[in-house]
Scaffold this active site. Structure first.
Site, PDB file in Angstrom:
ATOM      1  N   CYS A  70       0.788  -1.271   0.071  1.00  0.00           N
ATOM      2  CA  CYS A  70      -0.032  -0.085   0.128  1.00  0.00           C
ATOM      3  C   CYS A  70       1.033   1.092   0.093  1.00  0.00           C
ATOM      4  CB  CYS A  70      -0.906  -0.121   1.072  1.00  0.00           C
ATOM      5  SG  CYS A  70      -2.015   1.399   1.093  1.00  0.00           S
ATOM      6  N   CYS A  76      10.668   5.067   6.246  1.00  0.00           N
ATOM      7  CA  CYS A  76      11.890   5.699   5.898  1.00  0.00           C
ATOM      8  C   CYS A  76      12.852   5.095   6.859  1.00  0.00           C
ATOM      9  CB  CYS A  76      11.930   7.017   5.501  1.00  0.00           C
ATOM     10  SG  CYS A  76      10.888   7.735   4.094  1.00  0.00           S
ATOM     11  N   GLU A  78      15.385   6.667   8.208  1.00  0.00           N
ATOM     12  CA  GLU A  78      15.689   7.609   8.932  1.00  0.00           C
ATOM     13  C   GLU A  78      14.588   7.684  10.099  1.00  0.00           C
ATOM     14  OE1 GLU A  78      16.659   9.359   5.039  1.00  0.00           O
ATOM     15  OE2 GLU A  78      15.395   7.936   5.844  1.00  0.00           O
TER      16      GLU A  78
END
Length: 165
Positions: A70, A76, A78
């Protein structure tokens, strides 16, 4: 190279307590981000990213990107690394290193990650790296100038707008 010890699955780097990082500490932080990149789950983009965030007490938390079918539910590297640190009680950071497979340019965090980093201060170091270990050092406020942060929420606001209609 700075000595490294492991404790409760958290990496600790031996470095001076100042915010100025030694060259060996930076090298180690970049290495940790490259190692984290190996765990990336990116079957859709095939774009591996790893991150390693350094706390004030020299603990290192790593993260990798984790994609989802999705698309917009992916995380991410980070934000993954910082969230791991926050979940262990850390909210102040010295630096973060980011790694990818880009050969010809330094990896740079997306806008969402820039804002996420800004939540924890605007004046800490970000090391944008290449696979060969070379890096570019910038501060969070250089990545997100004129940013909005937690302190902005306590600034004076206009709460009641007169109804002139």
């Amino acid at each position: 190279m700075d000595r490294v010890k492991f404790n409760r699955d958290v990496l600790h780097i031996k470095d001076q307590g100042s915010r100025h990082l030694s060259q060996d500490t930076v090298k180690n932080l970049i290495h940790q981000s490259q190692e984290a990149k190996k765990q990336a789950y990116c079957p859709y983009s095939k774009f591996r990213v790893g991150a390693a965030v350094l706390t004030l007490d020299n603990s290192v938390f790593t993260g990798c990107n984790v994609e989802n079918a999705c698309y917009n539910l992916g995380v991410c590297a980070e934000r993954n690394a910082i969230s791991k640190a926050v979940s262990e009680g850390y909210k102040t950071f010295k630096a973060i290193a980011i790694a990818s497979d880009l050969n010809d340019q330094f990896i740079s965090p997306c806008g969402g990650c820039r804002q996420f980093m800004r939540e924890f201060g605007s004046n800490w170091e970000v090391y944008l790296s290449k696979p060969d270990g070379t890096c570019l050092k910038v501060a969070v406020d250089e990545l997100l100038p004129l940013s909005f942060g937690p302190e902005d929420l306590s600034m004076k606001k206009v709460f009641d707008i007169p109804n002139e209609y």
